[in-house]
Structures are given as C-alpha cells and as structure tokens.
Design an enzyme around this catalytic site. Structure first.
Site, short mmCIF file in Angstrom:
data_model
loop_
_atom_site.label_atom_id
_atom_site.label_comp_id
_atom_site.label_asym_id
_atom_site.label_seq_id
_atom_site.Cartn_x
_atom_site.Cartn_y
_atom_site.Cartn_z
N ARG A 1 0.81 -1.24 0.00
CA ARG A 1 0.00 0.00 0.00
C ARG A 1 0.83 1.27 0.00
NH1 ARG A 1 -3.53 -3.02 3.39
NH2 ARG A 1 -5.14 -3.90 2.02
N LYS A 40 1.77 11.26 -11.42
CA LYS A 40 1.05 10.32 -12.28
C LYS A 40 1.96 9.13 -12.53
CE LYS A 40 -1.98 13.13 -15.20
NZ LYS A 40 -2.22 13.49 -16.60
N GLU A 49 8.06 19.19 -24.35
CA GLU A 49 7.28 19.43 -23.12
C GLU A 49 7.60 20.80 -22.53
OE1 GLU A 49 4.81 17.63 -22.36
OE2 GLU A 49 5.19 15.56 -22.98
N LYS A 105 5.06 23.54 -14.16
CA LYS A 105 4.38 22.26 -13.89
C LYS A 105 3.99 22.16 -12.41
CE LYS A 105 3.59 17.60 -14.41
NZ LYS A 105 3.70 16.39 -15.16
N GLU A 127 -6.11 16.22 -11.36
CA GLU A 127 -6.55 16.55 -12.73
C GLU A 127 -8.06 16.63 -12.88
OE1 GLU A 127 -4.05 14.97 -16.02
OE2 GLU A 127 -5.98 14.47 -16.94
N ARG A 178 -5.28 21.22 -14.07
CA ARG A 178 -4.19 20.33 -14.50
C ARG A 178 -4.43 19.81 -15.92
NH1 ARG A 178 -0.95 15.61 -11.17
NH2 ARG A 178 0.37 15.06 -12.93
N ASN A 206 -2.55 18.82 -20.70
CA ASN A 206 -2.84 17.86 -21.78
C ASN A 206 -2.83 18.52 -23.16
OD1 ASN A 206 -3.12 15.84 -19.92
ND2 ASN A 206 -5.32 16.21 -19.64
N HIS A 253 -1.61 16.65 -26.12
CA HIS A 253 -1.52 15.23 -25.75
C HIS A 253 -2.75 14.43 -26.16
CE1 HIS A 253 1.92 16.67 -23.64
NE2 HIS A 253 2.21 15.49 -23.14
N HIS A 256 -1.14 11.56 -27.82
CA HIS A 256 -1.16 10.21 -27.24
C HIS A 256 -1.72 9.20 -28.23
CE1 HIS A 256 -0.80 10.77 -22.60
NE2 HIS A 256 0.34 10.44 -23.16
N HIS A 306 7.69 9.72 -27.15
CA HIS A 306 6.62 10.54 -26.56
C HIS A 306 6.69 11.99 -27.06
CE1 HIS A 306 3.63 11.64 -23.56
NE2 HIS A 306 4.40 12.66 -23.23
N1 LIG Z 1 3.93 10.72 -15.36
C1 LIG Z 1 3.89 11.79 -16.11
O1 LIG Z 1 3.37 12.84 -15.71
C2 LIG Z 1 4.47 11.75 -17.49
C3 LIG Z 1 4.60 12.92 -18.24
C4 LIG Z 1 5.20 12.85 -19.50
C5 LIG Z 1 5.65 11.63 -19.97
N2 LIG Z 1 5.49 10.52 -19.23
C6 LIG Z 1 5.97 9.22 -19.70
O2 LIG Z 1 7.38 9.31 -19.82
C7 LIG Z 1 7.83 8.39 -20.80
C8 LIG Z 1 8.81 9.10 -21.73
O3 LIG Z 1 9.88 9.56 -20.95
P1 LIG Z 1 11.33 9.74 -21.55
O4 LIG Z 1 11.26 10.49 -22.82
O5 LIG Z 1 12.19 10.24 -20.45
O6 LIG Z 1 11.70 8.24 -22.01
P2 LIG Z 1 12.66 7.11 -21.47
O7 LIG Z 1 12.56 6.94 -20.02
O8 LIG Z 1 12.40 5.91 -22.31
O9 LIG Z 1 14.13 7.67 -21.81
C9 LIG Z 1 14.48 7.88 -23.14
C10 LIG Z 1 15.77 7.14 -23.52
O10 LIG Z 1 16.89 7.81 -22.97
C11 LIG Z 1 17.71 6.89 -22.25
N3 LIG Z 1 18.33 7.67 -21.18
C12 LIG Z 1 17.72 8.20 -20.10
N4 LIG Z 1 18.57 8.99 -19.44
C13 LIG Z 1 19.74 8.96 -20.10
C14 LIG Z 1 20.98 9.61 -19.91
N5 LIG Z 1 21.17 10.52 -18.93
N6 LIG Z 1 21.99 9.34 -20.79
C15 LIG Z 1 21.79 8.49 -21.82
N7 LIG Z 1 20.62 7.86 -22.07
C16 LIG Z 1 19.61 8.11 -21.22
C17 LIG Z 1 16.74 5.83 -21.79
O11 LIG Z 1 17.39 4.63 -21.51
C18 LIG Z 1 15.84 5.71 -23.01
O12 LIG Z 1 16.45 4.91 -23.99
C19 LIG Z 1 6.59 7.88 -21.51
O13 LIG Z 1 6.29 6.60 -21.04
C20 LIG Z 1 5.51 8.85 -21.09
O14 LIG Z 1 4.23 8.26 -21.07
C21 LIG Z 1 4.93 10.56 -18.00
#
Ligand SMILES: NC(=O)c1ccc[n+]([C@@H]2O[C@H](COP(=O)([O-])OP(=O)(O)OC[C@H]3O[C@@H](n4cnc5c(N)ncnc54)[C@H](O)[C@@H]3O)[C@@H](O)[C@H]2O)c1
Length: 353
Positions: free
Chosen positions: A112, A134, A176, A214, A224, A228, A232, A235, A239, A255
């Site tokens: 939990r 999120k 973003e 943010k 949201e 919030r 979006n 998105h 999405h 993304h």
């Molecule tokens: N929770 C939220 O509010 C929220 C908001 C926006 C996006 N997201 C989610 O985030 C994800 C996308 O995030 P992302 O773009 O960070 O993707 P990711 O976590 O896949 O990272 C992108 C790539 O960069 C590599 N990487 C990360 N840090 C590195 C570094 N310092 N040096 C070298 N390589 C590195 C990773 O291994 C990966 O291959 C999606 O799943 C999306 O749905 C969530």
C-alpha cells in the site's frame, strides 16, 4: 542549488543535489534502499549516483517504452519481496519517464505504498514526468492505462545527467518545455524560439522555469479535475498518435515526437475555434517543424479518433481538449467535432517535410 518545497514533496535542482540526497537518505533511516534503472541509465548515470548511496539493491530493466508493463512491475515487486522490503524501504527511480512511471507505480502499490524518490535523467522527465505523481504502465497497447496518483517524496534534478543524453532525446524534452510555455508563459516560448536543441548550453537554465510551471499547476489541482488538464495540450491527439505508432511502426515515435505533432494539430484546432491567431499557429508550426522530422508513418484519422475516444481522460466518447486562446493562455474542457480533428490531422499531413 535551487529548492521548491511543497506540502508533500520537495524538489532540489542543481549540479550539487546528490550530496543533499545522501544527507536525506541517512536522516530518513530507510530500512532498505532500492534503485531501479534501465540499461542506459545503468551505464551512464549509475556511476555518477552510486558514490552517494550506501547499502543499496539495484534493479536494471531493459530500456524503452515497450517495457513499461505489468511484466516489469512484477519483476520489481518480486525483488522487493525476495529481499523482505518493509514499508520503511525506499525506491529511487534513476531514469527517464519510463522508469519514474513504472518504478513510482511499483512503490506506490507495494504494501500500500513505500516512499520513492525520482532522479530524472532525461530532459522530459526533469521538466515533466518526474513531477506531479502520475504513475503507471501501458496495458493492452494503451498508454498509461493502469496507474495511480502518488507523489514522490523527493525529486533531485541534476542537469549534468543530460551530458550523455542523445540529441533526439533532448529534443523530445524540449517539446514538453515548449508545451509549458505555450499554455502559461509567452516569454518562455520566445526564448525557446531563439534556441535549437543543438544549442544546448542556452536551454539548460530553462529547466527551472519549466519545472516551476508544472509544479504550480499540479499544486492547484493534483488529481486533474480542473486546471491540470491544461497540461494535456497537444496530448489528446499526441497520445493517440503515440499509441498508433507503438502498434504499427518498427521504430515507434517517442513521446516527445508524438506530442510535437499533437501540439501542431491542436494549435490548428485552437485557431479554428478558440481564436488563436494565424500568425501564432504559424510560429508554433514552424517551431516544431524546424526541430522535428516529419512523421513518415500512417496517420489514419478514424483509428486515431477511436483511440482518443478510449482515452481515460474522456467520458462517454466525447473527446476533451485543452486548447490555446493565444500563446500563454489555455482553455480546458473544449469539445470539437470529429471533422475538425480530421482537418487538423490533414493540416499536419500537408506540411512540407
Ligand atoms: N507521469 C507523467 O506525468 C508523465 C509525463 C510525461 C511523460 N510521461 C511518460 O514518460 C515516458 C517518456 O519519458 P522519456 O522520454 O524520459 O523516455 P525514457 O525513459 O524511455 O528515456 C528515453 C531514452 O533515454 C535513455 N536515457 C535516459 N537517461 C539517459 C541519460 N542521462 N543518458 C543516456 N541515455 C539516457 C533511456 O534509456 C531511453 O532509452 C513515456 O512513457 C511517457 O508516457 C509521463
């Protein structure tokens, strides 16, 4: 070091934040420290972080969105169980949005809920994914469909992690940062227009500005229900395009790349029904088209609309948009006809490559 102290989470930003992490881990007397990372952050970021932590267990999962699944959640939960993690254990998420979404979800649901700490290593996760609570995984080809809201206890943003991040990943994060500017801060958009993703030195200081936008929004509306939803913008269509690409493309859109297309399309809709001016639509279109390659995959409008109607943010098949009245001013809860969505997607398709 810059600090943003909130009621339920603290953010530290700067190149010296890992010392602060060390101090906090000692003071909190956690029973066990787990660190989850992906194969890339294990290689590039863990050597930077590990000197600041003692007595840890690491969990490494393969890199990529395709692994943000229940399968890897089970692997993380199993590791907690195997090592008798109790409720005073802590999980550190070292990585991009995939790791903070997945790891956060595992921590928030194990027994939990145990504490978790985000150490974002992509630009996208520094300004967006690591903040706001999120959490979740993709399921049955739908993005983020299983999940919960829960804030991390702490977020440590160290821009030095970006030194090893590939250029295209930095560009994803800029999408973003730009979204935050478009909904809230016209002057930030002007600054962004003057830099490219290769001109990274000048982009670094913008992280803090973007984080502040943010945080201010999620603080007002953590679950949201209201403002919030502004986050979006871009998105709703973005999405759907990302989901479609994950299903169909050999190399799926990232993304940020999908959001960039979503922002162009939703700016088009904003011009059609919200009063965004033609010149502002042009500036937004130019910003993204100059920085992102034109998507070569298929954009089937009927299929995209079907995905949008299934999105958890929509009710009774009505697609809900957050749109721009002008750059820096957003309006939430706007519906629009399928025909206009189709026109918006056609607008993108018609742009020169
Ligand atoms: N929770 C939220 O509010 C929220 C908001 C926006 C996006 N997201 C989610 O985030 C994800 C996308 O995030 P992302 O773009 O960070 O993707 P990711 O976590 O896949 O990272 C992108 C790539 O960069 C590599 N990487 C990360 N840090 C590195 C570094 N310092 N040096 C070298 N390589 C590195 C990773 O291994 C990966 O291959 C999606 O799943 C999306 O749905 C969530």
């Amino acid at each position: 070091m810059k600090e943003i102290i909130q009621k339920d989470f603290d953010i530290f930003l700067g190149t010296d934040v890992l010392e602060k992490l060390s101090e906090i881990l000692i003071n909190n007397e956690y029973s066990k420290i787990f660190v989850v990372m992906d194969s890339n952050t294990h290689k590039f970021c863990w050597p930077i972080l590990s000197p600041y932590i003692m007595n840890y267990e690491i969990i490494v999962i393969p890199a990529g969105e395709a692994n943000k699944t229940l399968k890897y959640a089970e692997i993380i939960w199993a590791k907690f169980q195997e090592l008798f993690a109790d409720r005073r254990a802590v999980l550190i998420n070292l990585g991009g949005g995939v790791i903070s979404d997945l790891g956060g979800f595992c921590a928030a649901t194990y027994k939990r809920g145990i504490d978790f700490i985000n150490i974002p290593t992509t630009l996208l996760s520094m300004v967006d994914a690591s903040i706001g609570g999120k959490l979740g995984v993709d399921f049955n080809s739908l993005k983020n469909v299983i999940g919960v809201f829960q804030n991390p206890k702490y977020i440590f943003i160290n821009p030095n992690f970006l030194n090893t991040l590939p250029q295209d990943e930095k560009r994803n994060g800029l999408a973003e940062v730009c979204k935050h500017a478009l909904i809230e801060d016209k002057s930030l958009f002007q600054k962004l227009e003057s830099i490219t993703s290769h001109d990274w030195e000048n982009a670094g200081p913008l992280i803090f500005q973007s984080v502040k936008i943010k945080v201010a929004i999620v603080k007002k509306d953590p679950l949201e229900k209201d403002i919030r939803k502004a986050l979006n913008f871009g998105h709703t269509i973005g999405h759907a395009i990302e989901t479609n690409s994950l299903l169909n493309d050999e190399v799926p859109l990232k993304h940020g790349e999908a959001v960039a297309i979503g922002i162009i399309c939703e700016a088009y809709i904003s011009k059609a029904i919200m009063g965004l001016s033609g010149s502002e639509l042009q500036r937004i279109t130019d910003y993204f088209m100059q920085r992102f390659p034109k998507y070569k995959g298929k954009l089937n409008t009927a299929k995209l609309i079907e995905v949008m109607k299934n999105d958890k943010k929509n009710r009774e098949g009505i697609i809900n948009f957050s749109l721009l009245k002008k750059i820096g001013k957003v309006k939430i809860d706007v519906n629009c006809h399928d025909e206009l969505i189709e026109k918006a997607i056609n607008y993108y398709k018609g742009l020169p490559a």
